[in-house]
Design a protein around this motif. Structure first.
Motif, mmCIF file in Angstrom:
data_model
loop_
_atom_site.group_PDB
_atom_site.id
_atom_site.type_symbol
_atom_site.label_atom_id
_atom_site.label_comp_id
_atom_site.label_asym_id
_atom_site.label_seq_id
_atom_site.Cartn_x
_atom_site.Cartn_y
_atom_site.Cartn_z
ATOM 1 N N GLN A 107 0.814 -1.227 0.000
ATOM 2 C CA GLN A 107 0.000 0.000 0.000
ATOM 3 C C GLN A 107 0.847 1.278 0.000
ATOM 4 O O GLN A 107 0.323 2.360 -0.281
ATOM 5 C CB GLN A 107 -0.987 0.013 1.166
ATOM 6 C CG GLN A 107 -0.340 -0.026 2.536
ATOM 7 C CD GLN A 107 -1.371 -0.041 3.648
ATOM 8 O OE1 GLN A 107 -1.884 0.987 4.035
ATOM 9 N NE2 GLN A 107 -1.709 -1.225 4.148
ATOM 10 N N ASN A 108 2.140 1.141 0.303
ATOM 11 C CA ASN A 108 3.017 2.313 0.229
ATOM 12 C C ASN A 108 3.041 2.917 -1.171
ATOM 13 O O ASN A 108 3.393 4.081 -1.344
ATOM 14 C CB ASN A 108 4.443 1.922 0.619
ATOM 15 C CG ASN A 108 4.617 1.910 2.112
ATOM 16 O OD1 ASN A 108 4.504 2.953 2.755
ATOM 17 N ND2 ASN A 108 4.840 0.742 2.669
ATOM 18 N N LEU A 148 10.219 5.334 -3.519
ATOM 19 C CA LEU A 148 9.712 5.465 -2.152
ATOM 20 C C LEU A 148 10.809 5.657 -1.126
ATOM 21 O O LEU A 148 10.666 6.425 -0.188
ATOM 22 C CB LEU A 148 8.888 4.228 -1.786
ATOM 23 C CG LEU A 148 7.543 4.129 -2.507
ATOM 24 C CD1 LEU A 148 6.940 2.745 -2.319
ATOM 25 C CD2 LEU A 148 6.579 5.198 -2.000
ATOM 26 N N GLN A 149 11.931 4.960 -1.289
ATOM 27 C CA GLN A 149 12.950 5.065 -0.244
ATOM 28 C C GLN A 149 14.288 5.583 -0.755
ATOM 29 O O GLN A 149 15.236 5.662 0.005
ATOM 30 C CB GLN A 149 13.126 3.731 0.486
ATOM 31 C CG GLN A 149 13.642 2.611 -0.386
ATOM 32 C CD GLN A 149 13.678 1.294 0.379
ATOM 33 O OE1 GLN A 149 12.946 1.111 1.343
ATOM 34 N NE2 GLN A 149 14.540 0.384 -0.045
ATOM 35 N N GLY A 150 14.340 5.931 -2.044
ATOM 36 C CA GLY A 150 15.532 6.585 -2.559
ATOM 37 C C GLY A 150 16.711 5.683 -2.802
ATOM 38 O O GLY A 150 17.760 6.138 -3.244
ATOM 39 N N PHE A 160 10.453 -0.791 1.897
ATOM 40 C CA PHE A 160 9.150 -1.020 1.305
ATOM 41 C C PHE A 160 9.250 -2.152 0.292
ATOM 42 O O PHE A 160 10.307 -2.436 -0.236
ATOM 43 C CB PHE A 160 8.668 0.249 0.621
ATOM 44 C CG PHE A 160 8.638 1.414 1.560
ATOM 45 C CD1 PHE A 160 7.737 1.445 2.597
ATOM 46 C CD2 PHE A 160 9.548 2.442 1.434
ATOM 47 C CE1 PHE A 160 7.732 2.488 3.488
ATOM 48 C CE2 PHE A 160 9.549 3.499 2.313
ATOM 49 C CZ PHE A 160 8.640 3.532 3.347
ATOM 50 N N CYS A 161 8.133 -2.710 0.026
ATOM 51 C CA CYS A 161 8.023 -3.647 -1.100
ATOM 52 C C CYS A 161 8.894 -4.879 -0.940
ATOM 53 O O CYS A 161 9.218 -5.539 -1.906
ATOM 54 C CB CYS A 161 8.390 -2.962 -2.405
ATOM 55 S SG CYS A 161 7.572 -1.388 -2.632
ATOM 56 N N ARG A 162 9.292 -5.184 0.265
ATOM 57 C CA ARG A 162 10.024 -6.432 0.455
ATOM 58 C C ARG A 162 9.037 -7.583 0.463
ATOM 59 O O ARG A 162 7.993 -7.507 1.087
ATOM 60 C CB ARG A 162 10.744 -6.426 1.799
ATOM 61 C CG ARG A 162 12.100 -5.812 1.726
ATOM 62 C CD ARG A 162 12.875 -6.198 2.966
ATOM 63 N NE ARG A 162 14.101 -5.426 3.045
ATOM 64 C CZ ARG A 162 15.227 -5.807 2.453
ATOM 65 N NH1 ARG A 162 15.255 -6.920 1.765
ATOM 66 N NH2 ARG A 162 16.304 -5.068 2.561
ATOM 67 N N LEU A 177 3.541 6.987 -8.708
ATOM 68 C CA LEU A 177 4.841 7.421 -8.215
ATOM 69 C C LEU A 177 5.510 8.403 -9.172
ATOM 70 O O LEU A 177 6.127 9.376 -8.748
ATOM 71 C CB LEU A 177 5.766 6.209 -8.014
ATOM 72 C CG LEU A 177 5.351 5.240 -6.904
ATOM 73 C CD1 LEU A 177 6.254 4.009 -6.913
ATOM 74 C CD2 LEU A 177 5.418 5.915 -5.541
ATOM 75 N N SER A 178 5.403 8.125 -10.473
ATOM 76 C CA SER A 178 6.098 8.981 -11.434
ATOM 77 C C SER A 178 5.320 10.261 -11.726
ATOM 78 O O SER A 178 5.903 11.276 -12.083
ATOM 79 C CB SER A 178 6.377 8.201 -12.725
ATOM 80 O OG SER A 178 5.171 7.764 -13.310
#
Lengths: 269, 125, 413
Positions: free
Chosen positions: A33-34, C98-100, A181-183, A252-253
């Motif tokens: 959800q991030n 998101l985290q760079g 995130f997204c791990r 995101l973009s």
């Protein structure tokens, strides 16, 4: 499944106006959800925004995951309906990104009365080429993806194993985990990747009976414009918006235009 | 995985007391055998194996006890067990060894009962 | 500069009068630009949409592209295999946004020649003074060696899996040679047996057999060698043929065990301190049944289940374990099996099993009580109810378990 608290199973977050229409945001393959982090606050000004993680992703309850159950997209669609039921959501504007676009189609087709509108963000009903249909990928390509997930396994287990085994004298590992995130567990990613990239939901598109917006980007290596137009053509009365953005994740973009497109459609009477 | 095991050898007027403590199994049996090879027993002496501190004994442990008995017999010495637990006593009974080993409540009792001539220690004639 | 070089020369004179000084001097003159271009890793910078903005000579060399083919024309994900591209678009891209940063990623690049180059990729987002993301910086390591290493690890794991399977197969094959493949049929009797190995990796130490002797008589035995594994299997094999040979030589059970004791005790003295417990039996047919004589060497007592359902032990007091002492004494007991009677031999895997949900162990008395109420008639039925009982213990059965039953069919069957 009934004895599990659905909200904690899916790490459900609710933000925004309590009196506004409900927008339910479903993330796609490879993240959690991030992915909505830049879009959700904009939507929250107008809507009640509900975010969640699919089982196996992000902060979901990993013990609820099983390879058998989550081998097809139907299980994910069922989960979406369970979230709606537990939170008592009505007239939902369901926004599905990437593979969740098809999960959303399945959920809406199963219980159309729950949903007011459907937004499909960079959708693809079938990633594999099939006759005249150009999904963009061959079976060999997908096998290659599954292999590359495998080759990232060793590194994953090295960093994750101490976390999973509960290593109290290395608290920094926990911190690292929350900052990442997204791990995803590669075993889970494998099953989700198969369900995502090997499914064919083209026949489900004409059955959609709620107002639908299809959003695509100008350049998307995963879901081409041709595929976006196909989805638009298959869902009667749907609208198609092409954002001047690049990539598969416009939230995101190009978060502003993405939020605007969702807002305009969801808020319209 | 073997647990803790300790063997101590004590010389007494009647001979030698070998005390086993802890867990006697396939992992610790070699230590017990090792201690036994260092014993010097004379004819007419008594070898007492004191099991007061023994917490566990499997078939390897039984082998140790039988070997200790054989060692004493070979040297013309007597042999006795002291402080045999109820459970070990039951095992010795099934294995038909109760007639072979004289048993006493304590090592001191065993020593006190020892008389080199005409001993009844060994059930086997 | 000159002074520094002079100092270095002096140092070199002390330690190594070879030509170190010029090398060190050249190192000092190394420029950041040269380091970037010819670093032992690939460098790549892209715009936020992935368009390649800068690439170093090392990476160009690996890929076989001209600089002009890539700058402003291709995106980083274009260099990846299709599978890698999907992974990048769905996973790595969002992580970067998101985290760079995103590190430790195993990907494969496609070279101009069409070959694949396994690499390890680390990316960070460069932000301007206003905090806005400007560029993605990507460092690429050649991972061909790592890939080979990983393949080696996978190969080693597969090999370990195969070895384990082989050991299990060997153990089970060896086990089979220690047990009769099929229990022989004794005329006028029903026979049944069961073997439950405690481990799939090791040969167990339990054994049994049933074989014909002269004049319609039979011999049978069931026992347990102390220890397990290959060494115990050697002794099990020795016991099995010693018992069979001894029975032909002198079939009386006590004599058979005396013979076995002599053979085993020689080994015991020779250093293989291993004993066994065993019940040896002889079977002589009589009208309406058979007469059985058992001699026990330190083994838990056999059970007779009579036709009326009562069960009792056939005690053989003071029968000693076999092989431990030179002149072990054995005791024999004789009984007659009539129609409906069953004789059961068992090993202590059964009577020392941990009963479910407790630290208590099953016992000989529990077994007797179980058989008295199980209402099982005949060898096959007795073995069946005991097999079910063992299954119920699950992991509680810590040792190998052997069961052997003989019965005279009931008068009504």
């Amino acid at each position: 499944m009934s004895d599990v608290d659905v909200s904690s199973r899916h790490n459900v977050t609710v933000i925004g106006r309590t009196d506004g229409p409900t927008v339910l945001l479903a993330h796609g393959y490879g993240c959690d959800q991030n992915l909505w982090r830049l879009v959700a606050p904009v939507l929250a000004k107008t809507f009640r925004v509900v975010l969640f993680d699919h089982v196996g992703a992000g902060g979901s309850d990993l013990s609820a995951w099983s390879a058998d159950r989550y081998a097809t997209l139907d299980a994910y669609a069922e989960d979406v309906l369970e979230i709606c039921a537990e939170l008592g959501l009505r007239d939902v504007v369901l926004v599905g990104h990437s593979v969740s676009a098809m999960i959303a189609v399945l959920a809406v087709n199963r219980e159309p009365a729950l949903f007011a509108k459907l937004v499909l963000l960079t959708p693809s009903p079938c990633y594999l080429d099939d006759g005249d249909y150009r999904g963009g990928f061959s079976r060999a390509d997908i096998d290659e993806l599954l292999e590359s997930l495998d080759s990232n396994y060793l590194g994953w287990s090295a960093t994750m194993a101490p976390v999973i085994m509960g290593n109290p004298d290395r608290p920094e590992l926990g911190a690292e985990l929350t900052n990442s995130f997204c791990r995803t567990d590669p075993a889970i990613a494998q099953v989700f990747a198969r369900a995502t990239f090997l499914s064919d939901n083209r026949a489900d598109l004409p059955k959609v009976g709620v107002p639908t917006l299809v959003i695509q980007t100008a350049q998307d290596a995963i879901a081409s414009q041709e595929v976006g137009r196909f989805v638009h053509a298959q869902i009667a009365g749907s609208e198609l918006v092409t954002l001047d953005a690049i990539g598969h994740c416009p939230q995101l973009s190009a978060p502003e235009v993405t939020a605007e497109a969702i807002s305009a459609f969801a808020g319209a009477r | 995985m073997s647990g803790v095991f300790a063997v101590t050898t004590r010389t007494v007027p009647t001979g030698t007391v070998l005390a086993f403590a802890g867990e006697l199994d396939s992992g610790t049996a070699p230590a017990a055998h090792g201690a036994m090879t260092k014993l010097s027993l004379n004819a007419g002496d008594q070898l007492v194996v004191d099991l007061a501190g023994l917490e566990f004994c499997d078939s390897s442990g039984i082998t140790v006890l039988v070997s200790a008995h054989n060692l004493a017999r070979g040297a013309g010495a007597g042999f006795a067990l002291a402080a045999v637990s109820r459970q070990l006593g039951r095992t010795l009974d099934i294995l038909g060894l109760t007639g072979l080993f004289a048993t006493y409540p304590t090592a001191d009792d065993a020593s006190a009962a020892w008389s080199p001539a005409g001993s009844r220690e060994d059930g086997v004639v | 500069m000159i002074r520094a070089a002079g100092e270095t020369e002096n140092a070199a004179d002390d330690d190594d009068p070879g030509g170190v000084a010029p090398t060190f001097s050249a190192l000092l003159e190394d420029s950041a630009e040269d380091l970037y271009e010819h670093a032992p890793c690939g460098y790549l910078s892209t715009l936020m949409d992935g368009t390649i903005a800068k690439i170093n000579t090392t990476l160009l060399g690996w890929l076989g592209f001209e600089r002009a083919e890539l700058i402003g024309r291709r995106r980083f994900s274009d260099l990846l295999t299709v599978g890698g591209r999907i992974y990048y678009e769905t996973h790595i891209g969002p992580m970067l946004a998101l985290q760079g940063e995103a590190g430790g990623l195993a990907l494969e690049l496609r070279t101009a020649a069409g070959t694949q180059l396994p690499v390890l990729v680390t990316s960070t987002v460069k932000r301007g003074s206003d905090g806005d993301a400007q560029l993605i910086r990507i460092t690429i390591f050649d991972a061909r060696d790592r890939l080979a290493y990983e393949r080696e690890l996978l190969r080693a794991r597969r090999q370990a899996d195969e070895e384990r399977d082989r050991v299990r197969k060997l153990a089970s094959t060896l086990q089979q040679t220690l047990l009769p493949p099929v229990l022989m049929t004794v005329p006028g009797l029903q026979t049944a047996a069961h073997y439950h190995p405690a481990s799939v990796d090791e040969v167990g130490g339990d054994f049994y057999d049933l074989f014909p002797l002269t004049g319609g008589t039979w011999g049978f035995f069931l026992g347990d060698v102390s220890g397990k594994g290959a060494e115990a299997a050697v002794v099990t094999s020795l016991i099995r043929y010693t018992l069979r040979a001894a029975a032909v030589f002198e079939p009386e059970p006590i004599s058979v065990l005396n013979n076995l004791n002599t053979v085993l005790h020689e080994r015991f003295l020779a250093g293989d301190a291993r004993f066994c417990t065993v019940i040896y039996g002889s079977l002589v047919p009589v009208p309406d049944g058979c007469e059985i004589t058992l001699a026990s060497g330190g083994h838990p007592p056999a059970v007779v289940v009579r036709a009326d359902g009562t069960a009792r032990f056939l005690h053989t007091p003071r029968g000693m374990l076999v092989g431990g002492v030179p002149n072990a004494s054995f005791t024999a007991v004789t009984t007659r099996l009539g129609p409906g009677d069953t004789l059961l031999l068992y090993s202590d895997g059964l009577t020392e099993a941990r009963t479910t949900g407790s630290s208590d162990r099953y016992s000989e008395e529990d077994l007797l009580a179980f058989l008295a109420t199980a209402n099982a008639t005949g060898a096959a039925e007795v073995i069946r109810v005991l097999t079910d009982l063992l299954r119920g213990f699950g992991d509680g059965v810590e040792d190998d378990t052997a069961l052997l039953a003989l019965s005279v069919p009931g008068s009504d069957s």
